[in-house]
Design a protein around this motif. Structure first.
Motif, PDB file in Angstrom:
ATOM      1  N   GLU A   4      35.045  17.019  55.445  1.00 52.03           N
ATOM      2  CA  GLU A   4      34.611  15.706  55.925  1.00 52.03           C
ATOM      3  C   GLU A   4      34.066  15.792  57.349  1.00 52.03           C
ATOM      4  O   GLU A   4      33.020  15.212  57.661  1.00 52.03           O
TER       5      GLU A   4
ATOM      6  N   GLY B  67      30.217  15.050  58.479  1.00 54.16           N
ATOM      7  CA  GLY B  67      29.908  14.017  59.462  1.00 54.16           C
ATOM      8  C   GLY B  67      29.316  14.550  60.741  1.00 54.16           C
ATOM      9  O   GLY B  67      29.002  13.775  61.646  1.00 54.16           O
TER      10      GLY B  67
ATOM     11  N   ALA C  55      27.462  -0.496  58.766  1.00 55.73           N
ATOM     12  CA  ALA C  55      26.945   0.363  59.833  1.00 55.73           C
ATOM     13  C   ALA C  55      26.074  -0.446  60.794  1.00 55.73           C
ATOM     14  O   ALA C  55      26.098  -0.218  62.010  1.00 55.73           O
TER      15      ALA C  55
ATOM     16  N   GLU D 276      31.932   0.196  55.819  1.00 50.16           N
ATOM     17  CA  GLU D 276      30.936   1.157  55.356  1.00 50.16           C
ATOM     18  C   GLU D 276      31.176   2.528  55.984  1.00 50.16           C
ATOM     19  O   GLU D 276      30.932   3.566  55.363  1.00 50.16           O
ATOM     20  N   ILE D 277      31.663   2.532  57.225  1.00 50.11           N
ATOM     21  CA  ILE D 277      31.999   3.785  57.910  1.00 50.11           C
ATOM     22  C   ILE D 277      33.502   4.000  57.721  1.00 50.11           C
ATOM     23  O   ILE D 277      34.321   3.582  58.537  1.00 50.11           O
ATOM     24  N   SER D 278      33.884   4.630  56.620  1.00 47.32           N
ATOM     25  CA  SER D 278      35.307   4.766  56.305  1.00 47.32           C
ATOM     26  C   SER D 278      35.819   6.193  56.429  1.00 47.32           C
ATOM     27  O   SER D 278      37.028   6.413  56.471  1.00 47.32           O
TER      28      SER D 278
ATOM     29  N   SER E  95      32.248  11.639  56.995  1.00 46.62           N
ATOM     30  CA  SER E  95      30.961  11.897  56.340  1.00 46.62           C
ATOM     31  C   SER E  95      30.027  10.697  56.392  1.00 46.62           C
ATOM     32  O   SER E  95      28.830  10.829  56.107  1.00 46.62           O
ATOM     33  N   ASP E  96      30.551   9.521  56.760  1.00 47.86           N
ATOM     34  CA  ASP E  96      29.719   8.321  56.879  1.00 47.86           C
ATOM     35  C   ASP E  96      29.053   8.194  58.240  1.00 47.86           C
ATOM     36  O   ASP E  96      28.168   7.345  58.424  1.00 47.86           O
TER      37      ASP E  96
ATOM     38  N   LYS F 180      25.281   7.561  59.062  1.00 46.28           N
ATOM     39  CA  LYS F 180      24.706   6.233  58.819  1.00 46.28           C
ATOM     40  C   LYS F 180      24.514   5.467  60.117  1.00 46.28           C
ATOM     41  O   LYS F 180      23.572   4.675  60.245  1.00 46.28           O
TER      42      LYS F 180
END
Length: 348
Positions: free
Chosen positions: A43, A47, A249, A303-305, A308-309, A312
């Motif tokens: 992860e 990210g 995001a 959305e940014i949890s 790896s997010d 965005k």
């Protein structure tokens, strides 16, 4: 147009708050010691995370009598992870260590205390924490410690730093421990702003002017932190801090832009507060944990949890026309400045 994926991959990305060690410990106790390697390390790489602050948050059942033991066990586990995965991560004690780790392609790990329950009423233990590698410290979580009141008490006591808290703050200043103002109550924030002599961080906060919740910072607080050279890490992963109805995001970047408007581009970073996987695995979700009582039951997932997010956020900043040097500052350079100036650099 700037390629956001190239930029994110090339930039130094600093995450000032990920509670992953709690989930590592959860799986350790279930005889799954490979959780970090199998889940978190991929992860973090996905990210683009180059520097990871690892807070130790002492759960309620360990606070008071068990806090010091619990803290030291988790500190030891972080050191073990660094030894087990030496090609991928390194515990860092100074800004120079951080630079060396990232230059070698390793993720720089920085040990932090969230709430400083282990210190109890003995500021001398701040030095003990420094000896075992702690380099970022906050004084309170939601409630009260011997050092300060957390923001969860702002509607009741609004207690300032205690005498022990003032001593602990001075110890941190002298030792080169980066102070973390997130979670501190209003009166405690005022004390820190009047007493601090070095830049510090709000590792995982957001803007009160956008989302009205006690954990967020008001414009005047943000300005004052910036005047001392500090940085606010936006808590992108917590719906209640960003916008319970739309924790996207884009909304995260709204908070980033608010900090920039109030304090300037040099004083904002990323402190997502990745805790969702812990809540899902350990508590069965947010419902039933602290969040509903503190913030209400109505929310959408962020959305940014996960780490790896994080790309965005870069995508949104590029789409909104942020200049590349400014994006690099937000992603990590601002926090790196504070780490290089303060971390592991005693004043005496």
């Amino acid at each position: 147009m700037t390629d956001p994926h190239r930029l994110h991959g090339d930039a130094v990305v600093v995450d000032t708050h990920n509670d992953l060690i709690l989930l590592v410990d959860h799986f350790d106790r279930r005889e799954q010691p490979d959780h970090f390697a199998q889940f978190w390390l991929p992860e973090l790489r996905a990210g683009g995370v180059d520097v990871q602050v690892l807070p130790i948050c002492v759960e309620e059942q360990f606070q008071s009598e068990g806090a010091l033991r619990r803290t030291l066990l988790l500190v030891e586990r972080i050191h073990e992870l660094a030894a087990e995965h030496g090609e991928d991560v390194a515990v860092c004690l100074t800004g120079a260590d951080v630079d060396a780790a990232t230059a070698s392609g390793r993720i720089a790990l920085i040990i932090a205390l969230e709430g400083a329950h282990a210190v109890g009423q003995d500021p001398a233990l701040v030095r003990t924490m420094a000896r075992v590698g702690v380099r970022v410290v906050s004084m309170a979580h939601f409630g009260r410690t011997f050092l300060a009141d957390g923001s969860g008490l702002d509607t009741t006591s609004r207690g300032r730093l205690t005498p022990e808290g003032i001593t602990a703050l001075r110890e941190m200043d002298e030792l080169g421990i980066v102070f973390d103002i997130s979670h501190l109550g209003i009166a405690g924030v005022e004390d820190v702003l009047s007493l601090a002599t070095r830049p510090f961080l709000a590792t995982h906060s957001a803007c009160l002017g956008i989302t009205d919740v006690h954990r967020n910072l008001g414009d005047e607080q943000i300005k004052a932190i910036a005047e001392l050279g500090g940085v606010i890490g936006v808590a992108a992963a917590i719906p209640f801090f960003i916008d319970p109805a739309a924790p996207s995001a884009d909304r995260v970047v709204d908070h980033i832009e608010r900090v920039i408007d109030v304090a300037g581009i040099d004083h904002v970073g990323l402190g997502p507060d990745f805790i969702d996987d812990y809540y899902q695995n350990v508590l069965g979700g947010w419902i039933g944990g602290w969040a509903p009582a503190a913030y209400g039951r109505s929310y959408l997932p962020a959305e940014i949890s996960r780490p790896s997010d994080l790309p965005k956020i870069t995508e949104v900043m590029v789409r909104r026309g942020f200049e590349e040097p400014d994006i690099r500052k937000v992603l990590g350079e601002n926090v790196l400045r504070v780490l290089r100036e303060v971390m592991g650099r005693p004043t005496r």
